[in-house]
Design an enzyme around this catalytic site. Structure first.
Site, PDB file in Angstrom:
ATOM      1  N   GLU A 144       7.556   5.865   7.752  1.00  0.00           N
ATOM      2  CA  GLU A 144       7.347   5.957   9.198  1.00  0.00           C
ATOM      3  C   GLU A 144       7.415   7.386   9.725  1.00  0.00           C
ATOM      4  O   GLU A 144       6.933   7.654  10.833  1.00  0.00           O
ATOM      5  CB  GLU A 144       8.416   5.137   9.918  1.00  0.00           C
ATOM      6  CG  GLU A 144       8.360   3.652   9.642  1.00  0.00           C
ATOM      7  CD  GLU A 144       9.565   2.948  10.218  1.00  0.00           C
ATOM      8  OE1 GLU A 144       9.379   2.068  11.067  1.00  0.00           O
ATOM      9  OE2 GLU A 144      10.698   3.289   9.829  1.00  0.00           O
ATOM     10  N   THR A 150      12.771   2.658  -0.132  1.00  0.00           N
ATOM     11  CA  THR A 150      13.114   3.708  -1.091  1.00  0.00           C
ATOM     12  C   THR A 150      14.617   3.913  -1.140  1.00  0.00           C
ATOM     13  O   THR A 150      15.203   4.059  -2.218  1.00  0.00           O
ATOM     14  CB  THR A 150      12.409   5.019  -0.720  1.00  0.00           C
ATOM     15  OG1 THR A 150      10.998   4.853  -0.884  1.00  0.00           O
ATOM     16  CG2 THR A 150      12.883   6.170  -1.598  1.00  0.00           C
ATOM     17  N   GLY A 175       0.798  -1.214   0.000  1.00  0.00           N
ATOM     18  CA  GLY A 175       0.000   0.000   0.000  1.00  0.00           C
ATOM     19  C   GLY A 175       0.829   1.261   0.000  1.00  0.00           C
ATOM     20  O   GLY A 175       0.294   2.366  -0.136  1.00  0.00           O
ATOM     21  N   GLN A 176       2.152   1.142   0.133  1.00  0.00           N
ATOM     22  CA  GLN A 176       3.028   2.317   0.205  1.00  0.00           C
ATOM     23  C   GLN A 176       3.509   2.773  -1.160  1.00  0.00           C
ATOM     24  O   GLN A 176       4.307   3.691  -1.268  1.00  0.00           O
ATOM     25  CB  GLN A 176       4.211   2.030   1.132  1.00  0.00           C
ATOM     26  CG  GLN A 176       5.385   1.263   0.506  1.00  0.00           C
ATOM     27  CD  GLN A 176       5.189  -0.226   0.441  1.00  0.00           C
ATOM     28  OE1 GLN A 176       4.089  -0.705   0.230  1.00  0.00           O
ATOM     29  NE2 GLN A 176       6.263  -0.978   0.605  1.00  0.00           N
ATOM     30  N   ALA A 194      16.717  10.644  -2.564  1.00  0.00           N
ATOM     31  CA  ALA A 194      15.527  10.287  -1.788  1.00  0.00           C
ATOM     32  C   ALA A 194      15.888   9.585  -0.477  1.00  0.00           C
ATOM     33  O   ALA A 194      16.928   8.939  -0.360  1.00  0.00           O
ATOM     34  CB  ALA A 194      14.615   9.391  -2.606  1.00  0.00           C
ATOM     35  N   GLY A 204      13.656   7.351   2.884  1.00  0.00           N
ATOM     36  CA  GLY A 204      12.395   6.716   3.251  1.00  0.00           C
ATOM     37  C   GLY A 204      11.506   7.667   4.029  1.00  0.00           C
ATOM     38  O   GLY A 204      11.984   8.552   4.748  1.00  0.00           O
TER      39      GLY A 204
END
Length: 807
Positions: free
Chosen positions: A760, A549, A505-506, A755, A757
């Site tokens: 969270e 990522t 879903g990310q 980039a 992550g």
């Protein structure tokens, strides 16, 4: 799209970076799987059915701690449609040492000898229908000899507490846990410490010392796709496990270890996940399904009902004791933090949560003297593991609540207090690692702007009071970990990424495709992403900790660059030109001048342009063959000293998130309404800005639930609200009128295209921001989550000198 702050990157430019602006990077685009999810064709393991498969239903312990005296399965076996009942005795015939776990080998496939928490699996009924299996599972009879139990993490760590495990058995997966081997007579699975400077000297220098204790209880992940695993034996030589897992590579290695098989006999595959949030990491149902399938030589499916999730994995409850020394001008000079993490009956990844999050307990602040002690503690609660944030939100709740107490006591604006103490790039973190790529100033600036912090604010009237608060939090990306990827260019010029990153879903499929597309000069939608299958996709540590990522992104980029280099070499040979003169653009190899304008023409006057298909024809003389680019990424890392926690290189990147909240509180009922919530993140560079915004707003919604009402209620280890009828999660009516995800872009030197992550980052700060707004509105300080109406009303009435009656 949210506004962004863009500053120059300190990462050396590469060949691809030189092409500005980016064509695919930085674009908001729909997810690759959007249509499939809408029309129902997207694959989820929960929907998978195999011919002849049996359904496993679990009989669970009814006591929190006890020896198993007798198991009687005769009534269950008499039910028509029941094929078998499996207990620890049957498991031992397949797996003589049936204990698993990523940090410790402490959790049995089925309870062996004794149970350690209510809801522990004791037996599995295998039936032709799940409803028959459920009926029969209720008929299994188990007699227990009760043992003393302990549920509070501080009490469990104290001498004389009932012992949950007789001996600690580190799994060996993590080298910095091996020193714990053989420890006995304690519930402390891990004690991790950090020492920087001399904390007692710091307190002696301080003009003020603040000391508080904060608590957070247990909550669950509430993934809307339940946990499910389906094991399928193949003759006598192999096993396929279809599972809704975030860590297929780990599942393969752990199942292989348990069975004593080489990894090439175990295949693990997954598909889209309907949410994960850390719940579906490591081994959950896979070992049960595998053993059952091998026992009956049939496919076996085990899927949990929602109530069973409450007994499978939770977020750590935590007690945080925090003491901070401050000078009269608001400079923090010393901080001492002692944190007890309630790991429940089995360690899962709890020791790593304790260790890897615990060293950030000083916050994103420049404090000279720091002492941090973290304890991973066994109790007789259900096991705790990773939940979005990996322990950080428990710590931020403590240090950001205390930050407002300090600021307001000293008469300093809360935002200015944080700015005054901010840890800036080039300074040493408490671990000794020099910080870079952590943009505290930019996040605070964005918070001040989006919250209109310096403008007048309506404080409400009558019984409705209004307040606002801010908070910031930091997390270190877990290390060391490895990601690998392959990029395939096929005979017709089409392209696919092979990766074991799990899209739950990310939007990781889309993000990784954008990176490969940027390198290869393709459109993102032209790239297919092959989902994790350990027979097909290369190794990835796991989809966790906001690492995909950064880690898998770097691996995919390198794999795409490898494939691109091969295409350019073949084209250069076919065209009789230098590789340096060529580029990839629009599915073709073109001359660099041709990429920017009109095609250049070599001596024979033919335009320099070959489609990828034509490149493959030049190499293989027909539509055939495959170019495979490979990429791997393992960032550098230095293991911290066991005694001091010091390391010159503790993490590949820092995640920084801030939140601002405005609330209304009804002083007659204690009910809080969040009217505005802003979530700000330092993201490096946003690969897909729309996805980044969704990550931040969805994280805020999740944290609203944890802040205001989500709470597992226990009685002697039994969960009293183990259903969505009794465990409330946020609905549309709970959302703020203004909910914003905002981010700052300062490209990270080591991130793919700059980039970092972000999955969270949005959970770190909303909870203390909301609680700080309550403090601002009422002057009431609450030290424990959630901020239920009853808890708030009791605090308000206590402050007014007219306390409510006993609970």
């Amino acid at each position: 799209m949210a506004d962004t702050i863009v500053l120059p990157s300190d990462r050396p430019a590469t060949d691809v970076d030189a092409r500005t602006p980016f064509r695919e990077i930085g674009r908001s685009m729909p997810r690759l799987e959007s249509t499939a999810k809408v029309d129902g064709s997207a694959e989820y393991i929960h929907n998978l059915r195999l011919p002849g498969m049996l359904h496993g239903r679990i009989h669970r312990s009814t006591v929190a701690h006890g020896r198993i005296v007798r198991i009687d399965a005769s009534a269950a076996l008499a039910v028509e449609g029941v094929h078998a009942v499996v207990t620890a005795d049957e498991v031992a015939s397949i797996v003589p040492d049936p204990y698993y776990g990523p940090a410790f080998h402490d959790q049995p496939i089925l309870a062996t000898g004794k149970v350690r928490h209510v809801g522990e699996p004791v037996a599995i009924v295998l039936a032709v229908d799940p409803h028959i299996g459920e009926e029969a599972a209720d008929l299994v009879s188990v007699e227990y000899e009760p043992l003393a139990a302990v549920f509070d993490e501080v009490a469990a760590a104290a001498p004389g507490a009932p012992i949950v495990h007789d001996e600690l058995r580190p799994a060996g997966t993590f080298t910095d846990l091996t020193h714990l081997a053989g420890r006995r007579g304690t519930n402390v699975a891990l004690d991790a410490r950090l020492r920087c400077g001399d904390v007692e000297e710091g307190f002696a220098r301080a003009d003020h010392v603040f000391e508080h204790t904060f608590r957070t209880g247990k909550v669950i992940h509430v993934t809307f796709e339940p946990m499910v695993s389906l094991a399928e034996p193949h003759g006598t030589g192999g096993l396929t496990i279809h599972t809704s897992s975030q860590s297929p590579s780990f599942v393969r290695s752990e199942i292989s270890r348990l069975l004593g098989w080489p990894e090439n006999r175990v295949r693990v595959r997954t598909a889209f996940l309907g949410g994960g949030f850390g719940a579906k990491l490591y081994i959950k149902l896979e070992a049960m399904a595998a053993v059952c399938a091998l026992l009956v030589r049939k496919p076996v499916r085990i899927a949990l009902a929602m109530d069973e999730h409450f007994y499978t994995i939770t977020k750590h409850g935590a007690t945080v004791r925090i003491k901070t020394g401050v000078t009269k001008d608001g400079r923090m000079v010393a901080r001492q933090v002692e944190t007890f993490w309630n790991g429940g009956a089995y360690a899962d990844i709890g020791p790593r949560v304790t260790q890897k999050s615990g060293f950030t307990a000083a916050g994103p602040y420049d404090i000279e003297h720091v002492a941090l002690d973290n304890y991973a503690v066994y109790t007789n609660d259900p096991p705790a593991g990773a939940l979005r944030g990996f322990g950080i939100s428990q710590l931020v709740w403590a240090y950001e609540r205390q930050a407002d107490i300090i600021a307001r006591t000293l008469g300093i604006d809360p935002l200015e207090f944080r700015r005054r103490n901010a840890l800036r790039n080039g300074r040493a973190h408490a671990t000794g690692t020099i910080v870079y790529g952590m943009e505290v100033e930019a996040v605070l600036d964005r918070l001040a702007e989006t919250m209109a912090w310096h403008r007048p604010f309506d404080r409400g009237s009558g019984t409705i009071r209004r307040g606002r608060g801010i908070a910031i939090g930091v997390k270190a990306c877990v290390s060391p970990t490895t990601s690998t990827a392959a990029v395939h260019v096929y005979g017709d010029g089409s392209c696919a990424i092979h990766t074991s990153t799990v899209d739950m879903g990310q939007a990781s499929d889309t993000t990784l495709a954008q990176m490969a597309a940027e390198v290869l000069g393709l459109e993102t939608r032209a790239i297919r992403v092959v989902h994790p299958d350990t027979d097909v996709t290369p190794y990835d540590m796991a989809t966790l900790g906001s690492r995909s990522t950064f880690h898998m992104g770097n691996a995919v980029r390198r794999a795409a660059e490898d494939a691109r280099a091969q295409l350019l070499r073949i084209a250069a040979g076919a065209l009789g030109t230098d590789v340096d003169e060529l580029d990839c653009r629009d599915g073709a190899v073109v001359s660099r001048s041709g990429a920017a304008g009109s095609p250049s023409r070599p001596r024979d006057g033919v335009p320099v342009r070959l489609t990828f298909r034509e490149v493959m024809l030049a190499r293989f003389a027909m539509q055939a063959g495959t170019i495979v680019g490979f990429g791997a990424y393992t960032p550098s890392y230095k293991k911290p000293d066991v005694d001091t926690g010091q390391s010159p290189n503790i993490t590949p990147f820092w995640m920084l998130g801030g939140a601002g909240a405005e609330i209304e509180v009804d002083c007659e009922t204690g009910c809080i309404t969040v009217t505005k919530l802003v979530n700000v993140a330092d993201v490096g560079r946003a690969i897909n800005p729309a996805s980044v915004e969704r990550q931040l707003t969805s994280a805020a919604i999740m944290q609203i639930g944890f802040t205001l009402f989500e709470e597992m209620v226990f009685s002697d280890g039994q969960v009293l609200n183990a259903s969505l009828a009794d465990y409330k999660i946020p609905g549309l009516l709970d959302l703020p009128r203004e909910l914003t995800g905002s981010f700052v872009e300062i490209p990270h030197r080591d991130g793919p295209f700059g980039a970092k992550g972000v999955g969270e980052t949005g959970v770190f700060s909303p909870s203390p921001a909301i609680a700080n707004a309550l403090y601002d509105a009422t002057g009431v300080m609450i030290y424990e989550m959630p901020l239920t109406p009853e808890r708030v009303l009791r605090a308000i009435r206590e402050a007014e000198g007219r306390p409510l009656g006993k609970q």
